[in-house]
Each structure stands twice: as C-alpha cells, then as structure tokens.
Motif scaffolding. Structure first.
Motif, PDB file in Angstrom:
ATOM      1  N   ALA A 133       0.735  -0.992   0.010  1.00  0.00           N
ATOM      2  CA  ALA A 133      -0.227   0.103  -0.084  1.00  0.00           C
ATOM      3  C   ALA A 133       0.771   1.384   0.033  1.00  0.00           C
ATOM      4  CB  ALA A 133      -0.721   0.095   1.307  1.00  0.00           C
ATOM      5  N   LEU A 134       2.097   1.236   0.831  1.00  0.00           N
ATOM      6  CA  LEU A 134       2.847   2.386   0.749  1.00  0.00           C
ATOM      7  C   LEU A 134       3.403   2.497  -0.596  1.00  0.00           C
ATOM      8  CD1 LEU A 134       4.591   1.887   4.187  1.00  0.00           C
ATOM      9  CD2 LEU A 134       3.095   3.761   3.577  1.00  0.00           C
ATOM     10  N   GLU A 135       3.845   1.386  -1.342  1.00  0.00           N
ATOM     11  CA  GLU A 135       4.482   1.597  -2.519  1.00  0.00           C
ATOM     12  C   GLU A 135       3.529   1.886  -3.377  1.00  0.00           C
ATOM     13  OE1 GLU A 135       6.606  -1.507  -5.854  1.00  0.00           O
ATOM     14  OE2 GLU A 135       5.923  -2.149  -3.769  1.00  0.00           O
ATOM     15  N   ILE A 136       2.068   1.755  -3.273  1.00  0.00           N
ATOM     16  CA  ILE A 136       1.113   2.227  -4.515  1.00  0.00           C
ATOM     17  C   ILE A 136       0.940   3.731  -4.116  1.00  0.00           C
ATOM     18  CG2 ILE A 136      -1.426   2.294  -4.811  1.00  0.00           C
ATOM     19  CD1 ILE A 136      -1.027  -0.752  -4.435  1.00  0.00           C
ATOM     20  N   ALA A 137       1.126   4.262  -2.847  1.00  0.00           N
ATOM     21  CA  ALA A 137       1.026   5.619  -2.841  1.00  0.00           C
ATOM     22  C   ALA A 137       1.954   6.378  -3.198  1.00  0.00           C
ATOM     23  CB  ALA A 137       0.690   5.918  -1.128  1.00  0.00           C
ATOM     24  N   ARG A 138       3.326   5.965  -3.184  1.00  0.00           N
ATOM     25  CA  ARG A 138       4.344   6.673  -3.499  1.00  0.00           C
ATOM     26  C   ARG A 138       4.406   6.569  -5.416  1.00  0.00           C
ATOM     27  NH1 ARG A 138       7.234   4.029   0.778  1.00  0.00           N
ATOM     28  NH2 ARG A 138       7.645   2.295  -0.586  1.00  0.00           N
ATOM     29  N   ALA A 139       3.900   5.604  -5.750  1.00  0.00           N
ATOM     30  CA  ALA A 139       3.944   5.456  -7.006  1.00  0.00           C
ATOM     31  C   ALA A 139       2.860   6.327  -7.896  1.00  0.00           C
ATOM     32  CB  ALA A 139       3.823   4.124  -7.583  1.00  0.00           C
TER      33      ALA A 139
ATOM     34  N   ALA B 184       3.656   9.955  -8.418  1.00  0.00           N
ATOM     35  CA  ALA B 184       4.407  10.269  -9.646  1.00  0.00           C
ATOM     36  C   ALA B 184       3.727  10.363 -10.969  1.00  0.00           C
ATOM     37  CB  ALA B 184       5.725   9.471  -9.445  1.00  0.00           C
ATOM     38  N   LYS B 185       4.362  10.759 -12.147  1.00  0.00           N
ATOM     39  CA  LYS B 185       3.797  10.812 -13.377  1.00  0.00           C
ATOM     40  C   LYS B 185       4.721  10.184 -14.299  1.00  0.00           C
ATOM     41  CE  LYS B 185       0.998  15.004 -12.748  1.00  0.00           C
ATOM     42  NZ  LYS B 185       0.773  16.375 -13.078  1.00  0.00           N
ATOM     43  N   GLY B 186       4.125   9.829 -15.448  1.00  0.00           N
ATOM     44  CA  GLY B 186       4.815   9.122 -16.530  1.00  0.00           C
ATOM     45  C   GLY B 186       4.706   7.568 -16.681  1.00  0.00           C
ATOM     46  N   GLN B 187       4.862   7.152 -17.704  1.00  0.00           N
ATOM     47  CA  GLN B 187       4.701   5.723 -17.984  1.00  0.00           C
ATOM     48  C   GLN B 187       5.312   4.740 -17.138  1.00  0.00           C
ATOM     49  OE1 GLN B 187       2.187   4.812 -20.068  1.00  0.00           O
ATOM     50  NE2 GLN B 187       2.634   2.514 -19.228  1.00  0.00           N
TER      51      GLN B 187
END
Length: 471
Positions: A202-208, A211-214
């Motif tokens: 869940a933390l990894e999803i929140a960080r990702a 951010a923008k970009g493919q």
C-alpha cells in the motif's frame, strides 16, 4: 419495567426546576411544552416495551419514556456523543430539568445507546410527524408555502481508494482468523499473517501514484498486482477457516466459546464476499480501465454507501446517501426522506406536494425549488393539485414567455425564499450533525437524519413561539 412518566416528582426535582427557571434558553420553554404531548411519549413507550416480552409489567423500574425521548433529542440538538450527553446532563441543572432526569441518577452512555437502537426509523418518523402536527395546531406553520431541496449525508467512512479498501479487507479478515485461532488452537489450517506485506504494498502504491510518467504507471500496476495476489490468498484462507468451523475441525469444548466461533464464522462469511468484490473492481479499474462495476463497494463496513456528485467545486464527490428535506413557514421541516438509491430531483416534486397536503391538510399556494426539480409535467401536476405559484426556474428555456415569467416579482421573491432551504440544510449539518451520520448502516442513517430533523424543528418551533407577542 418501564413507565410513561415518573409517578411522582421528588423534592430535588422541584428545587432544580425553581433554581433554573430563568436560566433556560429562549426555545426551551416552548420545546418543553411540545415534548409533554401524550402521543409523543406513547410512541416511545410502545417502542421500549417491545424490547422484552414483559417489559411493561416485570423487572426493576427503568427510565421513563418521556426521559428517554428528551435525552435522545437533547443529544442531537447539541450534536453530542452518548458519552458527552451523559457527562453534560449529569453536571448541568438546566439539562437535568429539561430532560426530566431531575435529582435522579443519570443513565450511562451504553444504556442510552440501546435506547437509540430501540427507537427505529418508523418510531422516529412517527415522532417527527406528530411534532409537525403540533406546530400546525400552534399556528407555527400553516402550509401556505413549501420549499424542497436535496443534500447528501455522508456515511462515517474514510476516503475510498482501491488500495485502502484492500488493506481494510486484509486487516479485518486477519483479525477474525486470529480470534478463531485463539479459541480453536492449532487444529486445521494454520494462519499466515500477511498484514505487513500488504502495508508495504500500500505504501508503494501511494508513492507510485504521486509520480507521473509511463514508468511510474507500470510500477503502480506491478504493485497493485502484488497487493491483489496477497489479498486473494488471505480471502482463500478465510474461506478455508469458515469451512473448517462449519465442519467441526476448528471447535471448542466450551459451549460459550463454541458460540463465539459460530459468530466469527458468520462474520467471515459476511466479509469475504465484500473483499472479493473489492478485488474484482480493483482489477477492472487498474488493468482494464473500467471505472463502473456492478455492485461497486466504497466501504467494507458501510456497503450501502453511494458516490454522489452534486456539482460542488470544493467537494466534487460525496460518499453517503441522498436526503430530501422539505419545509413550510418558519423553517419547519415537514418531511424528510433517506433514499436507498439516488433519485432524480425532478421525480420528487409531485410526491413532496402530496406529502405536504397529507400532513398540513392543504396544498401550498407557493412551491419553490431549484432548477433540478423542473419538468413541464411537474408544473402541470402541481397546478392540477391546487398550487397557484410554481416557482421553479427553467434554465435552458429559450421561450420569451418563459423568460418574462421568471423575471416577474413573485417569481424572484419565491426564489429568494427558496434559497433559505440551502441555509436550513447548512444549519442542520453544522448544528445537528447532518453532515455525517455516526450511526451504522442504512437503518442507522435514517435514525440519525430523523433525530437531526426533529432537533432542528424543536429549536425553530421554540424560537417562533417565543417571538409571538404576549397575550
């Protein structure tokens, strides 16, 4: 055993009433007289009597029905919790006198919470309608004018995201399985706790997501894939625990603990389909780009919650239930309704006029609402029902006659009066807590809205009666 009212007031009650006679707020004197009505107390008494088969005649003497009604209404007038209600009434002589607790012992918060559940939506609606009738008899409202609007009362949930809903599901299922293991021991399948890995995903999803970009979008999908895989394994394990309890593999020799296991099994069977639905809608949105899913869940704990868009810039999405409030003179809400599914505002107008006529015995001379309630058939139906002035704007009309009609003085004055409905909704939300329901489920939502409307009406009735010239 319950009673309508205390058979005899104590010496302390009389002293309190005399001491606080000049300390009451302006509306309290008149609201106190309204709450003395026999039909109001009888409705509460009948509801409390149904809690046990012989509540009317056996058992120790309980809190009288009129005290129960006054305490619950005071709670919503002040927008307190049950704990705050207990503390404030216990320490305040004015509240003790208003609620008829007097010199007696103040009931505790848990007891009052059970009273609130005993008074279901039907009883609360009955109390509300009787208060409206009292307002009509007292001349506070006559029913010559009617305005109606809708709003959203939010359920008590956090902002729903796919990752947070999956995390909630893992947390709840894991906790239930831990409770099963504490009772049944090591029999059957062993529990594997995946809470930590789910939190990391869940933390990894929140960080990702920030951010923008493919590349970041690909990273987000991979993180969601791992989160969905972990959640699916927890769901499978919960289903296995449930089957083993039903088959007797996980059991207890203690009868009370065995009943506890059966209760945990029911909770697992209730929660597992909800988590599966969250998994389904997450896969559809993340991997297929589908934002609309049949049976979409916004909360595991309030599954009936809807996402409602009312066009507000500051809050484009609201999560709760659509509520209709319609008023007559002196800001008296004569009817409210909590809808299971959001209706179109235009479908509510004719039914609202019929309700107005049934409660107040006459069709309103003026009906005012915003443009969402407009429909040509609504205007025709309202006119046929005896409404002289239908003050609902038609924004998209290109007819010169319609534009001239909407510029007439009566129409503009009607729309000015109509804006007070938004103010009434705002006051009900700020003063009585109708912004967010603190009671659980659809039944709890109806109880919360009903008590809030009753509280607002009592304050407005009291203030309107106070403004009358002395005879």
């Amino acid at each position: 055993m319950i009673e309508m009212r205390r058979a005899q007031r104590s010496f302390g009650d009389g002293l309190i009433a005399e001491a606080v006679a000049d300390l009451r707020e302006e509306w309290m004197k008149h609201a106190d007289r309204v709450l003395q009505d026999e039909e109001l107390v009888a409705a509460v008494y009948a509801a409390l009597a149904q809690r046990r088969p012989q509540s009317r005649s056996r058992g120790r003497l309980g809190t009288p029905a009129d005290v129960v009604l006054r305490l619950l209404i005071l709670k919503h007038i002040r927008n307190w919790s049950y704990a705050v209600l207990e503390r404030e009434v216990r320490a305040n002589l004015v509240y003790r006198d208003f609620t008829r607790v007097g010199g007696a012992k103040m009931p505790d918060a848990k007891t009052m919470g059970r009273w609130g559940v005993a008074l279901g939506p039907a009883v609360i609606k009955q109390v509300h309608e009787r208060i409206v009738q009292i307002a009509r008899v007292e001349g506070v409202t006559e029913g010559r004018r009617m305005r109606v609007d809708t709003t959203v009362v939010e359920t008590n949930i956090h902002y729903p995201t796919d990752s947070s809903l999956l995390g909630d599901g893992v947390r709840v299922l894991t906790r239930l399985m831990q409770q099963v293991t504490a009772i049944a021991g090591a029999a059957g399948a062993n529990l594997r706790d995946r809470s930590r890995s789910v939190k990391l995903r869940a933390l990894e999803i929140a960080r990702a997501a920030r951010a923008k970009g493919q590349p970041q979008q690909d990273r987000l999908k991979r993180a969601y894939g791992r989160l969905l895989a972990s959640t699916s394994r927890v769901v499978g394990q919960a289903a296995r625990f449930s089957r083993e309890i039903a088959a007797g593999v996980k059991r207890s020799t203690d009868a009370v603990q065995q009943l506890g296991l059966e209760g945990l099994r029911r909770e697992l069977e209730q929660m597992t389909p909800r988590v599966k639905q969250v998994i389904k809608q997450t896969r559809a949105r993340i991997f297929r780009g589908e934002t609309r899913t049949d049976g979409k869940l916004l909360s595991l704990f309030e599954p009936a919650t809807e996402v409602i868009r009312k066009g507000k810039a500051g809050k484009p999405n609201e999560f709760g239930k659509m509520v209709k409030l319609q008023e007559a003179e002196n800001q008296i809400v004569i009817d409210y309704e909590v809808y299971a599914r959001r209706p179109s505002d235009a479908d509510l107008l004719v039914a609202a006029i019929e309700t107005h006529r049934a409660l107040l015995g006459r069709a309103p001379r003026l009906v005012a609402a915003d443009a969402a309630f407009y429909a040509a058939k609504n205007e025709a139906a309202a006119t046929a029902m005896g409404v002289k002035r239908v003050c609902i704007p038609h924004r998209s009309s290109k007819s010169p006659e319609r534009k001239r009609e909407q510029k007439k003085r009566w129409f503009r004055n009607g729309q000015k009066w109509r804006t007070g409905c938004g103010g009434r909704i705002s006051v009900a939300k700020r003063r009585h807590g109708l912004n967010r329901s603190r009671y659980k489920g659809e039944v709890g939502m109806k109880r919360w809205v009903g008590f809030g409307v009753i509280a607002d009406n009592l304050v407005n009735i009291g203030r309107a009666m106070e403004k009358r010239p002395a005879p």
